[in-house]
Design a protein around this motif. Structure first.
Motif, PDB file in Angstrom:
ATOM      1  N   ILE A 160     -10.862   5.763  -0.684  1.00 60.36           N
ATOM      2  CA  ILE A 160     -11.187   6.017  -2.192  1.00 60.36           C
ATOM      3  C   ILE A 160      -9.970   5.023  -2.853  1.00 60.36           C
ATOM      4  O   ILE A 160     -10.350   4.440  -3.848  1.00 60.36           O
ATOM      5  CB  ILE A 160     -10.850   7.439  -2.705  1.00 60.36           C
ATOM      6  CG1 ILE A 160     -12.148   8.110  -2.286  1.00 60.36           C
ATOM      7  CG2 ILE A 160     -10.769   7.749  -4.126  1.00 60.36           C
ATOM      8  CD1 ILE A 160     -12.037   9.720  -2.515  1.00 60.36           C
ATOM      9  N   ALA A 161      -8.816   5.184  -2.424  1.00 57.76           N
ATOM     10  CA  ALA A 161      -7.682   4.288  -2.860  1.00 57.76           C
ATOM     11  C   ALA A 161      -7.797   2.991  -2.783  1.00 57.76           C
ATOM     12  O   ALA A 161      -7.476   2.162  -3.753  1.00 57.76           O
ATOM     13  CB  ALA A 161      -6.210   4.682  -2.348  1.00 57.76           C
ATOM     14  N   GLY A 162      -8.419   2.588  -1.840  1.00 61.06           N
ATOM     15  CA  GLY A 162      -8.732   1.187  -1.762  1.00 61.06           C
ATOM     16  C   GLY A 162     -10.171   0.686  -2.442  1.00 61.06           C
ATOM     17  O   GLY A 162     -10.514  -0.529  -2.432  1.00 61.06           O
ATOM     18  N   VAL A 200      -5.864  10.122  -6.132  1.00 60.91           N
ATOM     19  CA  VAL A 200      -5.006   9.313  -5.425  1.00 60.91           C
ATOM     20  C   VAL A 200      -3.542   9.193  -5.780  1.00 60.91           C
ATOM     21  O   VAL A 200      -2.711   9.058  -4.896  1.00 60.91           O
ATOM     22  CB  VAL A 200      -5.838   7.901  -5.654  1.00 60.91           C
ATOM     23  CG1 VAL A 200      -4.730   6.659  -5.211  1.00 60.91           C
ATOM     24  CG2 VAL A 200      -7.094   7.743  -4.883  1.00 60.91           C
ATOM     25  N   THR A 201      -3.453   9.432  -6.921  1.00 61.82           N
ATOM     26  CA  THR A 201      -1.972   9.282  -7.559  1.00 61.82           C
ATOM     27  C   THR A 201      -1.137  10.584  -7.044  1.00 61.82           C
ATOM     28  O   THR A 201       0.064  10.343  -6.545  1.00 61.82           O
ATOM     29  CB  THR A 201      -2.002   9.172  -9.123  1.00 61.82           C
ATOM     30  OG1 THR A 201      -2.600  10.291  -9.551  1.00 61.82           O
ATOM     31  CG2 THR A 201      -2.432   7.891  -9.570  1.00 61.82           C
ATOM     32  N   THR A 202      -1.890  11.587  -6.987  1.00 65.06           N
ATOM     33  CA  THR A 202      -1.260  12.859  -6.590  1.00 65.06           C
ATOM     34  C   THR A 202      -0.872  12.721  -5.039  1.00 65.06           C
ATOM     35  O   THR A 202       0.234  12.983  -4.644  1.00 65.06           O
ATOM     36  CB  THR A 202      -1.839  13.982  -6.845  1.00 65.06           C
ATOM     37  OG1 THR A 202      -2.183  14.178  -7.998  1.00 65.06           O
ATOM     38  CG2 THR A 202      -1.324  15.112  -6.260  1.00 65.06           C
ATOM     39  N   ALA A 203      -1.778  12.131  -4.089  1.00 66.14           N
ATOM     40  CA  ALA A 203      -1.555  12.094  -2.805  1.00 66.14           C
ATOM     41  C   ALA A 203      -0.393  10.903  -2.410  1.00 66.14           C
ATOM     42  O   ALA A 203       0.230  11.127  -1.454  1.00 66.14           O
ATOM     43  CB  ALA A 203      -3.037  11.596  -1.974  1.00 66.14           C
ATOM     44  N   ALA A 204      -0.579   9.985  -3.077  1.00 64.77           N
ATOM     45  CA  ALA A 204       0.422   8.880  -2.943  1.00 64.77           C
ATOM     46  C   ALA A 204       1.831   9.099  -3.387  1.00 64.77           C
ATOM     47  O   ALA A 204       2.844   9.106  -2.737  1.00 64.77           O
ATOM     48  CB  ALA A 204       0.231   7.432  -3.730  1.00 64.77           C
ATOM     49  N   ARG A 205       1.968  10.086  -4.367  1.00 68.50           N
ATOM     50  CA  ARG A 205       3.236  10.703  -4.793  1.00 68.50           C
ATOM     51  C   ARG A 205       3.818  11.517  -3.737  1.00 68.50           C
ATOM     52  O   ARG A 205       5.035  11.641  -3.397  1.00 68.50           O
ATOM     53  CB  ARG A 205       3.229  11.322  -6.133  1.00 68.50           C
ATOM     54  CG  ARG A 205       4.449  12.081  -6.510  1.00 68.50           C
ATOM     55  CD  ARG A 205       4.294  12.899  -7.932  1.00 68.50           C
ATOM     56  NE  ARG A 205       3.325  13.534  -7.827  1.00 68.50           N
ATOM     57  CZ  ARG A 205       3.268  14.835  -7.328  1.00 68.50           C
ATOM     58  NH1 ARG A 205       4.493  15.257  -6.831  1.00 68.50           N
ATOM     59  NH2 ARG A 205       2.252  15.840  -7.442  1.00 68.50           N
ATOM     60  N   ARG A 206       3.024  12.473  -2.981  1.00 66.29           N
ATOM     61  CA  ARG A 206       3.319  13.246  -2.129  1.00 66.29           C
ATOM     62  C   ARG A 206       3.502  12.741  -0.702  1.00 66.29           C
ATOM     63  O   ARG A 206       3.823  13.320   0.290  1.00 66.29           O
ATOM     64  CB  ARG A 206       2.280  14.341  -2.019  1.00 66.29           C
ATOM     65  CG  ARG A 206       2.512  15.248  -3.346  1.00 66.29           C
ATOM     66  CD  ARG A 206       1.430  16.357  -3.197  1.00 66.29           C
ATOM     67  NE  ARG A 206       1.586  17.214  -1.746  1.00 66.29           N
ATOM     68  CZ  ARG A 206       0.926  18.077  -1.393  1.00 66.29           C
ATOM     69  NH1 ARG A 206      -0.439  18.485  -1.862  1.00 66.29           N
ATOM     70  NH2 ARG A 206       1.297  18.661  -0.066  1.00 66.29           N
ATOM     71  N   ILE A 209      -1.090   9.561   1.456  1.00 69.86           N
ATOM     72  CA  ILE A 209      -1.616   8.024   1.727  1.00 69.86           C
ATOM     73  C   ILE A 209      -0.598   6.857   1.240  1.00 69.86           C
ATOM     74  O   ILE A 209       0.219   7.210   0.440  1.00 69.86           O
ATOM     75  CB  ILE A 209      -2.780   7.922   1.007  1.00 69.86           C
ATOM     76  CG1 ILE A 209      -2.627   8.104  -0.673  1.00 69.86           C
ATOM     77  CG2 ILE A 209      -3.996   9.020   1.448  1.00 69.86           C
ATOM     78  CD1 ILE A 209      -3.656   7.844  -1.423  1.00 69.86           C
ATOM     79  N   GLU A 210      -0.824   5.936   1.547  1.00 68.79           N
ATOM     80  CA  GLU A 210      -0.339   4.538   1.370  1.00 68.79           C
ATOM     81  C   GLU A 210      -0.876   3.722   0.066  1.00 68.79           C
ATOM     82  O   GLU A 210      -2.252   3.692   0.470  1.00 68.79           O
ATOM     83  CB  GLU A 210       0.005   3.860   2.542  1.00 68.79           C
ATOM     84  CG  GLU A 210       0.754   4.571   3.495  1.00 68.79           C
ATOM     85  CD  GLU A 210       2.391   4.691   3.302  1.00 68.79           C
ATOM     86  OE1 GLU A 210       2.839   3.830   2.216  1.00 68.79           O
ATOM     87  OE2 GLU A 210       3.051   5.433   4.046  1.00 68.79           O
ATOM     88  N   LEU A 211      -0.169   3.372  -0.880  1.00 72.89           N
ATOM     89  CA  LEU A 211      -0.928   2.396  -1.808  1.00 72.89           C
ATOM     90  C   LEU A 211      -0.547   1.004  -1.539  1.00 72.89           C
ATOM     91  O   LEU A 211       0.611   0.571  -1.160  1.00 72.89           O
ATOM     92  CB  LEU A 211      -0.681   2.741  -3.278  1.00 72.89           C
ATOM     93  CG  LEU A 211      -1.077   4.224  -3.766  1.00 72.89           C
ATOM     94  CD1 LEU A 211      -0.839   4.433  -5.308  1.00 72.89           C
ATOM     95  CD2 LEU A 211      -2.717   4.439  -3.449  1.00 72.89           C
TER      96      LEU A 211
END
Length: 211
Positions: A160-162, A200-206, A209-211
Motif C-alpha cells: 500500500i505504501a508503494g 502508512v504514516t502510522t506504521a512508518a512512524r512506529r 514498515i519502511e518508506l
C-alpha cells in the motif's frame, strides 16, 4: 557510585558511518573503565569481529548495508547467548525496538541521545541490565495492549505504501481481492486508523514498515 570493573569494559562499535564510529570511540576512550575493542562497518563484519575479540558490550547500528543490525544480533546471540548488545538507531518506533529485543539485544539507544545516555547504557548492559530510551519504552508500553500485525498484513501495508491498489496487491500475493480487503480492515483496526494514508504514516512512524 559503583566501583569500576577490575578490567575495562571492552566495547565493539558497529556502524557504517566512520565519523560516528570515531565519535563514539572518542567518548569511550576518555573513560577509565572502558576501552574500544574494535570496529565494524556492517553486520557481517560484526559477527567476525565478535568471534575474534569477544567484547563485553557491542554497540550495533540498526540500519546498515548488507546485513543489518537485527540480523547480526540474531547471528551473534545464536553462537554466543551471553552476548550483550546495544542497538543504535535514529528511529524511535516501538516495532524496531521490539524486533531488536526479540533478537536478543539488551538495549536500544537513539543516536540523538548518545552524549547523554551512551556511557550509562554501556555500564548498565555490562552489569546485565537492560537499557531502553525513555521515548521508546513509552511507545512500547503504549502499544503493548494492541494486537500486533501479522507478517502478511505488514506485507500488504508495505505494498500500500508503494502505491499499489487492492487488485494489484491481490495479484502480487496470489490471493483474492476480498482477502486483501479483509486484511486491510484488520490493519486499520489494529493501528486504530481510518484510511490507507494514515495507516502508512502510522506504521512508518512506529517502524513497522519502511518508506
Amino acid at each position: 557510585m559503583s566501583a569500576a570493573p577490575a578490567s575495562p569494559i571492552r566495547v565493539l562499535i558497529v556502524d557504517d558511518h566512520p565519523i560516528l564510529r570515531e565519535g563514539v570511540a572518542a567518548i569511550i576512550e576518555l573513560q577509565d573503565d572502558m576501552v574500544v575493542a574494535g570496529n565494524a562497518a556492517n553486520g557481517a563484519e560484526a559477527i567476525v569481529q565478535f568471534a575474534a575479540l569477544r567484547p563485553d558490550v557491542v554497540l550495533m547500528d540498526l540500519q546498515m548495508p548488507g546485513m543489518a543490525g537485527v540480523e547480526a544480533v540474531e547471528a551473534i546471540r545464536a553462537d554466543y547467548p551471553d552476548a550483550r548488545i546495544i542497538i543504535l538507531t535514529t528511529y524511535t518506533g516501538d516495532a524496531k525496538a521490539l524486533a531488536a529485543m526479540r533478537a536478543g539485544a539488551s538495549g536500544f539507544l537513539l543516536k540523538s541521545s548518545l552524549r547523554r545516555e551512551l556511557l550509562g547504557a554501556i555500564r548498565a548492559v555490562y552489569r546485565g541490565q537492560r537499557h531502553l530510551h525513555a521515548d521508546v519504552a513509552q511507545d512500547i508500553a503504549l502499544h503493548a495492549i494492541h494486537e500486533q500485525l501479522t507478517a502478511r498484513e505488514v506485507e500488504i501495508l508495505q505494498l500500500i505504501a508503494g502505491g499499489h491498489p487492492n487488485k494489484q496487491i491481490a495479484w502480487r500475493l496470489g490471493v483474492g481481492e476480498e482477502t486483501v480487503k479483509s486484511n486491510i480492515k484488520s490493519i486499520f483496526a489494529k493501528l486504530q486508523v481510518n484510511d490507507r494514508t494514515h495507516a502508512v504514516t502510522t506504521a512508518a512512524r512506529r517502524g513497522i514498515i519502511e518508506l
